[in-house]
Design a protein around this motif. Structure first.
Motif, PDB file in Angstrom:
ATOM      1  N   LEU A  76      -6.763 -14.247  14.701  1.00 10.08           N
ATOM      2  CA  LEU A  76      -6.568 -15.682  14.507  1.00 10.08           C
ATOM      3  C   LEU A  76      -5.098 -16.001  14.260  1.00 10.08           C
ATOM      4  O   LEU A  76      -4.424 -15.309  13.498  1.00 10.08           O
ATOM      5  N   ALA A  77      -4.596 -17.069  14.904  1.00 14.43           N
ATOM      6  CA  ALA A  77      -3.227 -17.505  14.655  1.00 14.43           C
ATOM      7  C   ALA A  77      -3.050 -17.890  13.187  1.00 14.43           C
ATOM      8  O   ALA A  77      -2.013 -17.626  12.574  1.00 14.43           O
ATOM      9  N   GLU A  78      -4.056 -18.526  12.621  1.00 11.65           N
ATOM     10  CA  GLU A  78      -4.102 -18.831  11.192  1.00 11.65           C
ATOM     11  C   GLU A  78      -5.285 -18.054  10.623  1.00 11.65           C
ATOM     12  O   GLU A  78      -6.437 -18.383  10.933  1.00 11.65           O
ATOM     13  N   PRO A  79      -5.067 -17.021   9.807  1.00 12.89           N
ATOM     14  CA  PRO A  79      -6.167 -16.173   9.338  1.00 12.89           C
ATOM     15  C   PRO A  79      -7.006 -16.851   8.263  1.00 12.89           C
ATOM     16  O   PRO A  79      -7.001 -16.466   7.086  1.00 12.89           O
ATOM     17  N   THR A  80      -7.700 -17.904   8.683  1.00 13.72           N
ATOM     18  CA  THR A  80      -8.510 -18.691   7.760  1.00 13.72           C
ATOM     19  C   THR A  80      -9.907 -18.862   8.342  1.00 13.72           C
ATOM     20  O   THR A  80     -10.060 -19.142   9.536  1.00 13.72           O
ATOM     21  N   VAL A  81     -10.914 -18.692   7.513  1.00 14.76           N
ATOM     22  CA  VAL A  81     -12.290 -18.960   7.915  1.00 14.76           C
ATOM     23  C   VAL A  81     -12.935 -19.800   6.820  1.00 14.76           C
ATOM     24  O   VAL A  81     -12.744 -19.551   5.631  1.00 14.76           O
ATOM     25  N   ALA A  82     -13.651 -20.840   7.229  1.00 20.61           N
ATOM     26  CA  ALA A  82     -14.370 -21.706   6.296  1.00 20.61           C
ATOM     27  C   ALA A  82     -15.834 -21.720   6.695  1.00 20.61           C
ATOM     28  O   ALA A  82     -16.166 -21.742   7.889  1.00 20.61           O
ATOM     29  N   ILE A  83     -16.728 -21.698   5.700  1.00 26.15           N
ATOM     30  CA  ILE A  83     -18.158 -21.545   5.976  1.00 26.15           C
ATOM     31  C   ILE A  83     -18.957 -22.512   5.129  1.00 26.15           C
ATOM     32  O   ILE A  83     -18.736 -22.653   3.928  1.00 26.15           O
TER      33      ILE A  83
END
Length: 362
Positions: free
Chosen positions: A159-166
Motif C-alpha cells: 500500500l502507498a499509505e500503509p493504513t487499513v480501516a475496518i
C-alpha cells in the motif's frame, strides 16, 4: 481507474491547488462473514477469485490450493497454478490456536480492490481448521512484517499509505485500504480516540495498544495496570481479558436490573458455552436494558453496546458471552467481538491505532 466488480468502491482524493501530487485513492471493500465473528474480503490470486479471512495475527497470505486434495474437502474454489505463478520451492507452515496450515511459497499476481501487485504467498497443501465451512478459501494477512512467514511478502507493504480501516457489522462489514473514508461509517461529531502502538518485540510482535480504563454501566472495573497491553486482531473472534476483569464485568452484568428482568433466574458465566435465553428477547431489548461497556484508550472512554462487545446474539433469544477469561496477570486481546463497536484504523506508518464509534452499519 478499473473497478473489480460490484463489491469494490473507489474514492479518489483530489489534489490540492498548486500542482501537488494527489494522494493515492482509498479503496473500499465490502466484507462477508461466516456468522461466527470471522470476516473476509474478496481477493484475486493468479486471476482466480477467493474470499479471504482477515487476520492481523499474521502478515502472510495463504490460499487453499489444488494440491490440498482431501485435506481441503468441501473447500471451493481451490487455487490452481496459473501461467504467471513462480514456485519458490520453499516450504512454509503456520500454527495458530485453532488452525494450522502448510504448503509451498509461490509468487503470483494479486488484486485486492485497486491494489495490483505480485505477491509471495503460501499455496496450502495441508490444513486443519483454517478453511472449515468454506466461508473462506484464503487468509489475508494484515499484520506487521514481524509476523511474516519466511519467504512471503505482506499486503500492508504493497500500500502507498500503509493504513487499513475496518468496520464489522452483524452480517457484513467494510474495509478501507490506503486510508479511511468515514462517510456513513463513523459516528458524526465523535472524535476518534488515537492510541500509540506499543513497541513490538520477539515475545509480542503484534499490533497492540494500551487500554486506560474499562467500565461497565458506569462502574470502573479496570485501569491500565489491570488490563495491560491489548493486542488488536480482527482475525481473533473472541476477545480476551484478564480473569479478574472478566469476573468484575460478569458481576456487574448479572446484578443489573435489566439483566434480571430479561433473563430471570439465569446467570451469565465466563466462556463460549455460557449463554442466557429469553424466547422473545431481541437484540434491541438487550442493548437497551443491559449495562454498556466503555473502553478508554487514554482519552474519553468510548461506549460499546452489550451485543457489540461482551455478548453475541445466537438466535432464538439466546445471547452468549463473547470474552474469554485470561490469566490473573495483565494482558488482553481486542478481537472481533469487541471491535464490532468501532471503526478501527490501523496506521502502520504513523504507528497508531484509532477507534471511533460507528454509526448504524450500512
Amino acid at each position: 481507474m478499473k473497478l473489480r466488480g460490484a463489491c469494490v468502491v473507489v474514492v479518489t482524493v483530489t489534489a490540492a491547488c498548486g500542482g501537488s501530487e494527489a494522494p493515492a485513492p482509498v479503496t473500499t471493500l465490502h466484507l462477508t462473514t461466516d456468522g461466527a465473528l470471522g470476516y473476509g474480503a474478496p481477493i484475486e490470486l493468479g486471476g482466480q477469485a477467493f474470499a479471504a479471512k482477515l487476520d492481523m495475527g499474521t502478515a502472510s497470505t495463504a490460499v487453499a490450493a489444488s494440491a490440498c486434495g482431501a485435506g481441503c474437502a468441501g473447500v471451493s474454489p481451490l487455487y490452481a497454478p496459473s501461467a504467471t505463478m513462480i514456485d519458490r520451492h520453499e516450504p512454509a507452515r503456520a500454527d495458530r490456536a485453532r488452525a494450522t496450515w502448510s504448503g509451498d511459497v509461490v509468487e503470483d499476481a494479486m488484486a485486492l480492490g485497486e491494489v495490483d501487485a505480485p505477491l509471495d504467498f503460501v499455496a496450502v497443501s495441508a490444513q486443519a481448521g483454517a478453511f472449515d465451512g468454506n466461508a473462506f478459501q484464503a487468509i489475508l494477512g494484515l499484520g506487521p512484517d514481524e509476523l511474516l512467514v519466511p519467504g512471503t511478502t505482506g499486503v500492508m507493504s504493497q500500500l502507498a499509505e500503509p493504513t487499513v480501516a475496518i468496520q464489522l457489522c452483524p452480517d457484513h462489514g467494510q474495509m478501507w485500504l490506503g486510508g479511511f473514508e468515514p462517510a456513513g461509517a463513523a459516528a458524526p461529531g465523535v472524535p476518534a480516540q488515537v492510541a500509540a502502538m506499543r513497541p513490538r518485540s520477539a515475545a509480542r510482535p503484534q499490533y497492540a495498544v494500551g487500554v486506560s480504563t474499562l467500565a461497565i454501566g458506569g462502574a470502573a472495573i479496570a485501569d491500565a495496570a489491570a488490563v495491560g497491553d491489548a493486542v488488536v486482531d480482527v482475525g481473533t473472534a473472541r476477545s480476551l481479558l484478564p480473569a479478574p476483569v472478566v469476573d468484575a464485568l460478569l458481576a456487574q452484568v448479572n446484578a443489573s436490573p435489566g439483566f434480571r428482568a430479561l433473563f430471570p433466574g439465569q446467570t451469565l458465566g465466563g466462556g463460549a458455552a455460557s449463554c442466557v435465553a429469553g424466547a422473545t428477547v431481541t437484540t434491541e431489548q438487550v442493548d437497551a436494558a443491559l449495562p454498556e461497556l466503555a473502553i478508554g484508550f487514554g482519552g474519553v472512554a468510548l461506549p460499546a453496546q452489550p451485543t457489540r462487545s461482551y455478548l453475541t446474539a445466537a438466535g432464538d433469544g439466546r445471547f452468549c458471552f463473547a470474552i474469554d477469561r485470561g490469566g490473573d496477570a495483565p494482558g488482553a486481546i481486542l478481537g472481533a467481538s469487541l471491535l464490532r463497536a468501532f471503526v478501527t484504523i490501523v496506521d502502520a506508518g504513523a504507528q497508531t491505532i484509532s477507534f471511533q464509534p460507528e454509526t448504524d452499519c450500512i
